[in-house]
Design a protein around this motif. Structure first.
Motif, short mmCIF file in Angstrom:
data_model
loop_
_atom_site.label_atom_id
_atom_site.label_comp_id
_atom_site.label_asym_id
_atom_site.label_seq_id
_atom_site.Cartn_x
_atom_site.Cartn_y
_atom_site.Cartn_z
N ILE A 8 0.83 -1.10 0.06
CA ILE A 8 0.27 0.02 -0.06
C ILE A 8 0.80 1.23 -0.05
O ILE A 8 0.71 2.32 -0.56
CB ILE A 8 -0.87 -0.14 1.12
N ILE A 9 1.98 0.94 0.48
CA ILE A 9 2.90 2.44 0.59
C ILE A 9 3.43 2.66 -0.54
O ILE A 9 3.33 3.85 -1.10
CB ILE A 9 4.08 2.17 1.60
N GLY A 10 3.91 1.54 -1.33
CA GLY A 10 4.56 1.84 -2.69
C GLY A 10 3.27 2.50 -3.86
O GLY A 10 3.66 3.38 -4.38
N SER A 11 2.13 1.79 -3.48
CA SER A 11 1.01 2.19 -4.48
C SER A 11 0.80 3.56 -4.21
O SER A 11 0.43 4.36 -5.20
CB SER A 11 -0.11 1.30 -4.12
N MET A 12 0.52 4.07 -3.07
CA MET A 12 0.18 5.35 -2.60
C MET A 12 1.30 6.42 -3.25
O MET A 12 0.70 7.63 -3.77
CB MET A 12 -0.04 5.59 -1.15
N LEU A 13 2.52 6.04 -2.91
CA LEU A 13 3.35 6.84 -3.56
C LEU A 13 3.35 7.03 -5.04
O LEU A 13 3.66 8.06 -5.61
CB LEU A 13 5.10 6.52 -2.97
N HIS A 14 3.15 6.20 -5.40
CA HIS A 14 3.01 5.78 -7.11
C HIS A 14 1.91 6.66 -7.67
O HIS A 14 2.02 7.53 -8.43
CB HIS A 14 2.88 4.50 -7.33
N GLN A 15 0.78 6.74 -6.81
CA GLN A 15 -0.24 7.62 -7.26
C GLN A 15 -0.41 9.00 -6.78
O GLN A 15 -0.49 9.92 -7.78
CB GLN A 15 -1.63 6.85 -6.40
N LEU A 16 0.43 9.28 -5.82
CA LEU A 16 0.80 10.75 -5.55
C LEU A 16 1.55 11.29 -6.56
O LEU A 16 1.38 12.43 -6.99
CB LEU A 16 1.48 10.84 -4.22
N ARG A 17 2.68 10.46 -7.05
CA ARG A 17 3.47 11.04 -8.18
C ARG A 17 2.77 11.14 -9.44
O ARG A 17 2.97 12.29 -10.10
CB ARG A 17 4.73 9.95 -8.41
N ASP A 18 1.85 10.30 -9.67
CA ASP A 18 0.77 10.45 -10.80
C ASP A 18 -0.03 11.69 -11.02
O ASP A 18 0.10 12.35 -11.68
CB ASP A 18 0.35 9.31 -11.25
N VAL A 19 -0.63 11.86 -9.63
CA VAL A 19 -1.27 13.21 -9.52
C VAL A 19 -0.60 14.36 -9.57
O VAL A 19 -1.00 15.19 -9.98
CB VAL A 19 -2.16 12.77 -8.48
N LEU A 20 0.40 14.36 -8.40
CA LEU A 20 1.09 15.58 -8.27
C LEU A 20 2.17 15.92 -9.03
O LEU A 20 2.69 17.12 -9.42
CB LEU A 20 1.57 15.63 -6.86
N GLY A 21 2.80 14.95 -9.75
CA GLY A 21 3.76 15.20 -10.77
C GLY A 21 5.20 14.95 -10.19
O GLY A 21 5.20 15.31 -8.96
N ALA A 22 6.31 14.56 -11.34
CA ALA A 22 7.35 14.36 -10.57
C ALA A 22 8.27 15.53 -9.96
O ALA A 22 9.16 15.26 -9.17
CB ALA A 22 8.35 13.62 -11.71
N GLU A 23 7.72 16.63 -10.47
CA GLU A 23 8.13 18.00 -9.84
C GLU A 23 7.99 18.07 -8.45
O GLU A 23 8.81 18.69 -7.60
CB GLU A 23 7.65 19.28 -10.49
N VAL A 24 6.90 17.69 -8.06
CA VAL A 24 6.39 17.80 -6.31
C VAL A 24 7.02 16.58 -5.77
O VAL A 24 7.54 16.88 -4.85
CB VAL A 24 4.96 17.92 -6.55
N VAL A 48 -8.72 0.38 4.68
CA VAL A 48 -8.78 1.79 3.67
C VAL A 48 -10.15 1.46 3.46
O VAL A 48 -10.78 0.61 2.64
CB VAL A 48 -7.98 1.58 2.38
N LYS A 49 -10.86 2.40 3.94
CA LYS A 49 -12.50 2.56 3.73
C LYS A 49 -12.69 2.79 2.26
O LYS A 49 -12.07 3.72 1.78
CB LYS A 49 -13.21 3.47 4.62
N LYS A 50 -13.63 2.16 1.64
CA LYS A 50 -13.93 2.37 0.29
C LYS A 50 -14.95 3.68 0.28
O LYS A 50 -15.74 4.03 1.11
CB LYS A 50 -14.74 1.29 -0.30
N ILE A 51 -14.94 4.28 -0.81
CA ILE A 51 -15.52 5.59 -1.22
C ILE A 51 -17.10 4.98 -1.17
O ILE A 51 -17.50 4.02 -1.70
CB ILE A 51 -15.40 6.21 -2.59
N GLY A 52 -17.83 5.74 -0.67
CA GLY A 52 -19.46 5.62 -0.41
C GLY A 52 -20.09 5.01 -1.51
O GLY A 52 -20.76 3.98 -1.45
#
Length: 92
Positions: A8-24, A48-52
């Motif tokens: 989950i940590i690796g996945s979250m970091l990967h998603q963050l980078r996809d959304v925020l960009g490699a500059e951030v 991890v609670k699912k979206i409603g």
């Protein structure tokens, strides 16, 4: 960045980078975040609670499929505990 599909940590970091960009989320930022998150959460069973809307659609699908004989199959298919399954079936 490589991560295991159940990491989950690796996945979250990967998603963050996809959304925020490699500059951030630079390599240094990613490493710092990963270290802190793994120290805090490493080895834990995390919920991890699912979206409603997704949970509601899943619950409706379970109620439609439930035929009073397939509880175990549905619990396995959706990864639910017995108590959670019955809360869904009751509509709670």
């Amino acid at each position: 960045m490589y991560y295991h599909k159940n990491d989950i940590i690796g996945s979250m970091l990967h998603q963050l980078r996809d959304v925020l960009g490699a500059e951030v989320i630079t390599t240094d930022v990613r490493r710092a975040l990963e270290e802190k998150l793994r120290i805090e959460w490493g080895g834990q069973d995390v919920y991890v609670k699912k979206i409603g809307n997704l949970a509601n659609a899943r619950d409706e699908a379970i109620r439609r499929q439930y035929n009073m004989c397939n509880r175990r199959e549905l619990m396995e298919e959706y990864g639910l505990s017995r108590g959670h399954f019955y809360r869904i079936v009751r509509g709670a």
